[in-house]
Design a protein around this motif. Structure first.
Motif, PDB file in Angstrom:
ATOM      1  N   ALA A   1      40.168   6.034  -7.771  1.00 36.91           N
ATOM      2  CA  ALA A   1      40.175   7.201  -8.651  1.00 36.91           C
ATOM      3  C   ALA A   1      41.392   7.211  -9.576  1.00 36.91           C
ATOM      4  O   ALA A   1      41.338   7.752 -10.670  1.00 36.91           O
ATOM      5  CB  ALA A   1      40.136   8.482  -7.823  1.00 36.91           C
ATOM      6  N   GLY A   2      42.487   6.618  -9.134  1.00 37.90           N
ATOM      7  CA  GLY A   2      43.702   6.633  -9.959  1.00 37.90           C
ATOM      8  C   GLY A   2      43.653   5.597 -11.066  1.00 37.90           C
ATOM      9  O   GLY A   2      42.803   4.723 -11.078  1.00 37.90           O
ATOM     10  N   TRP A   3      44.597   5.717 -12.019  1.00 34.03           N
ATOM     11  CA  TRP A   3      44.752   4.672 -13.043  1.00 34.03           C
ATOM     12  C   TRP A   3      45.479   3.504 -12.422  1.00 34.03           C
ATOM     13  O   TRP A   3      46.549   3.689 -11.857  1.00 34.03           O
ATOM     14  CB  TRP A   3      45.653   5.150 -14.182  1.00 34.03           C
ATOM     15  CG  TRP A   3      45.171   6.287 -14.985  1.00 34.03           C
ATOM     16  CD1 TRP A   3      43.889   6.699 -15.158  1.00 34.03           C
ATOM     17  CD2 TRP A   3      45.995   7.173 -15.774  1.00 34.03           C
ATOM     18  NE1 TRP A   3      43.858   7.774 -15.990  1.00 34.03           N
ATOM     19  CE2 TRP A   3      45.126   8.087 -16.384  1.00 34.03           C
ATOM     20  CE3 TRP A   3      47.362   7.267 -16.021  1.00 34.03           C
ATOM     21  CZ2 TRP A   3      45.585   9.096 -17.225  1.00 34.03           C
ATOM     22  CZ3 TRP A   3      47.818   8.269 -16.849  1.00 34.03           C
ATOM     23  CH2 TRP A   3      46.939   9.168 -17.446  1.00 34.03           C
ATOM     24  N   MET A   4      44.948   2.311 -12.607  1.00 37.12           N
ATOM     25  CA  MET A   4      45.725   1.164 -12.150  1.00 37.12           C
ATOM     26  C   MET A   4      46.768   0.872 -13.229  1.00 37.12           C
ATOM     27  O   MET A   4      46.437   0.489 -14.346  1.00 37.12           O
ATOM     28  CB  MET A   4      44.856  -0.075 -11.905  1.00 37.12           C
ATOM     29  CG  MET A   4      45.643  -1.159 -11.174  1.00 37.12           C
ATOM     30  SD  MET A   4      44.795  -2.720 -11.036  1.00 37.12           S
ATOM     31  CE  MET A   4      43.523  -2.298  -9.846  1.00 37.12           C
ATOM     32  N   ILE A   5      48.018   1.090 -12.897  1.00 34.38           N
ATOM     33  CA  ILE A   5      49.064   0.900 -13.899  1.00 34.38           C
ATOM     34  C   ILE A   5      49.778  -0.431 -13.714  1.00 34.38           C
ATOM     35  O   ILE A   5      50.527  -0.859 -14.575  1.00 34.38           O
ATOM     36  CB  ILE A   5      50.094   2.061 -13.890  1.00 34.38           C
ATOM     37  CG1 ILE A   5      50.683   2.256 -12.490  1.00 34.38           C
ATOM     38  CG2 ILE A   5      49.434   3.349 -14.363  1.00 34.38           C
ATOM     39  CD1 ILE A   5      51.806   3.290 -12.435  1.00 34.38           C
ATOM     40  N   LEU A   6      49.541  -1.074 -12.574  1.00 35.51           N
ATOM     41  CA  LEU A   6      50.191  -2.359 -12.329  1.00 35.51           C
ATOM     42  C   LEU A   6      49.295  -3.221 -11.444  1.00 35.51           C
ATOM     43  O   LEU A   6      48.730  -2.740 -10.466  1.00 35.51           O
ATOM     44  CB  LEU A   6      51.539  -2.130 -11.633  1.00 35.51           C
ATOM     45  CG  LEU A   6      52.317  -3.394 -11.227  1.00 35.51           C
ATOM     46  CD1 LEU A   6      52.809  -4.147 -12.448  1.00 35.51           C
ATOM     47  CD2 LEU A   6      53.496  -3.030 -10.330  1.00 35.51           C
ATOM     48  N   ASN A   7      49.137  -4.487 -11.836  1.00 35.32           N
ATOM     49  CA  ASN A   7      48.407  -5.455 -11.015  1.00 35.32           C
ATOM     50  C   ASN A   7      49.277  -6.715 -11.017  1.00 35.32           C
ATOM     51  O   ASN A   7      49.080  -7.615 -11.814  1.00 35.32           O
ATOM     52  CB  ASN A   7      47.021  -5.708 -11.617  1.00 35.32           C
ATOM     53  CG  ASN A   7      46.155  -6.601 -10.748  1.00 35.32           C
ATOM     54  OD1 ASN A   7      46.491  -6.873  -9.590  1.00 35.32           O
ATOM     55  ND2 ASN A   7      45.041  -7.055 -11.296  1.00 35.32           N
ATOM     56  N   GLY A   8      50.260  -6.708 -10.150  1.00 33.39           N
ATOM     57  CA  GLY A   8      51.269  -7.772 -10.192  1.00 33.39           C
ATOM     58  C   GLY A   8      51.145  -8.747  -9.039  1.00 33.39           C
ATOM     59  O   GLY A   8      50.598  -8.424  -7.991  1.00 33.39           O
TER      60      GLY A   8
END
Lengths: 142, 260
Positions: free
Chosen positions: B208-215
């Protein structure tokens, strides 16, 4: 508040030693292997790595990487819903031969996906158009 | 050669150095085939013999579209990579890297000596951790919703409200981006190397949240606990949820640079 699913045990010594590789025993002496896996890797995470990452060395059998990139986009859409459905115990399609085979209506599926991608792209466009100062990452604020 | 000839080919999983092949005895690889080792030029390539009726060009095109086949193959490939990676530094090859013969694998090992050696030394003693950060959109916008609620009623107020909403969304986006930078910087600081993968959209992540990082972070094995402690620390801050995956064999660091 600490979320137990995202915060692994700090100590490590008592954490369960396991990996999705199963029963393969690790010999002593190779480094200090991490002691805990937060959760078994899900299919989407595995596909992200085995398809997108890894060293790129050409094999003799040509696989078009461009195809694969499109494929991963498509798969991420599918996998996200497959994993979710499985979590809820829904797996009827696995027993339905018409769905588990690759003979599904790929043309229709492609059309839907193209539309979905188009939607996503135009939304992104809108966002950029709305906030030009937001698009330039390093611009000072006024 | 056409797939119909159904000849044999050599499927390559990964390249390591000095792996005792007997450790992999009996572990099946893709298509349930046994995994064996090819020693050459100082490297050990892990391979299986497969049929071109399944791994030839046409067959692959067809099979890669079949989610069931792809899942089984990807998991088998990944399992072999993990088993090797648990014992010795391992450079994974991409899924479906197929050669006509063992001889062609040896030729590849000779040709690719430099990048393979470089990759192996880069990842030695390290594991890869994946960190995804999700922002709760509400916690980034809640503050400013108060003033928009105050202005309601007239048409002018409505326009003002709309304008505020736009601005709020932009500010929320900016705040979330800054937070992502902080999180990435903190993990990159512990890591030997780091890579940022494109964040997945809400539809793809199913979150449901915004994915702000995919590191992805290449971390010395002795610093695993620091990574875990850092995840716990960030998880205590409101508004952002972290998801840790790993340890992975360093898939994201097998290539020298960010791939286009």
């Amino acid at each position: 508040m600490t979320d137990p699913t995202t915060a692994p045990t700090g100590g490590g010594q008592t954490a369960e030693r396991r990996s999705s590789a199963g029963d393969f025993s690790r010999p002593a002496g190779y480094g200090n292997r991490p002691a805990s896996r937060t959760e078994p890797a899900n299919l989407a995470d595995i596909l992200e790595r085995v398809l997108d990452k890894g060293i790129v060395i050409a094999g003799d059998v040509r696989v078009n990487l461009l195809d694969i990139e499109l494929l991963t986009i498509r798969l991420r859409l599918v996998v996200a819903s497959v994993d979710k459905a499985r979590e809820m115990g829904i797996d009827w399609w696995e027993h339905d031969p018409s769905l588990s085979s690759s003979q599904r209506d790929l043309v229709e599926e492609n059309r839907r996906l193209r539309q979905r991608l188009g939607d996503m792209q135009s939304r992104e466009h809108d966002q950029l158009a709305r906030g030009p100062e937001q698009a330039g990452e390093e611009k000072p604020r006024d | 050669m056409t797939d119909a000839d159904a000849g044999a080919a050599t499927y390559a999983y990964a390249v390591t150095r000095g792996l005792d092949a007997s450790r992999l005895d009996g572990s099946p690889g893709v298509s349930d085939q046994p995994v064996r080792a090819i020693e050459h030029a100082g490297f050990t390539a892990l391979v299986s013999t497969v049929g071109l009726d399944e791994f030839g060009e046409d067959a692959l095109h067809r099979n890669l579209e079949d989610l069931g086949w792809l899942e089984a193959t990807a998991r088998a490939h990944h399992a072999v990579v993990e088993k090797a990676g648990a014992v010795t530094p391992t450079v994974p090859l991409r899924l479906a890297t197929v050669y006509h013969s063992d001889e062609r694998v040896r030729a590849m090992l000779t040709q690719q000596q430099a990048p393979l050696a470089e990759a192996l030394s880069r990842i030695e003693g390290c594991t890869e951790w994946g960190i995804k950060a999700y922002a709760d959109p509400e916690s980034f916008t809640a503050e400013s919703q108060a003033d928009t609620l105050a202005a309601s009623g007239s048409g002018k107020a409505y326009l003002q409200k709309r304008r505020n909403q736009h601005r709020n969304r932009e500010e929320a986006g900016r705040a979330a981006t800054e937070r992502a930078e902080d999180i990435h910087a903190a993990f990159a600081d512990i890591a030997v190397a780091s890579r940022r993968h494109p964040p997945q959209s809400q539809q793809l992540s199913g979150h449901a949240g915004w994915m702000i990082l995919n590191g992805a972070y290449l971390v010395d094995e002795t610093r695993t606990e620091e990574i875990q402690a850092m995840v716990a620390e960030f998880s205590e801050q409101p508004g952002v949820e972290l998801e840790l995956t790993g340890p992975w064999v360093p898939y994201s660091f097998a290539s020298p640079d960010e791939e286009p």
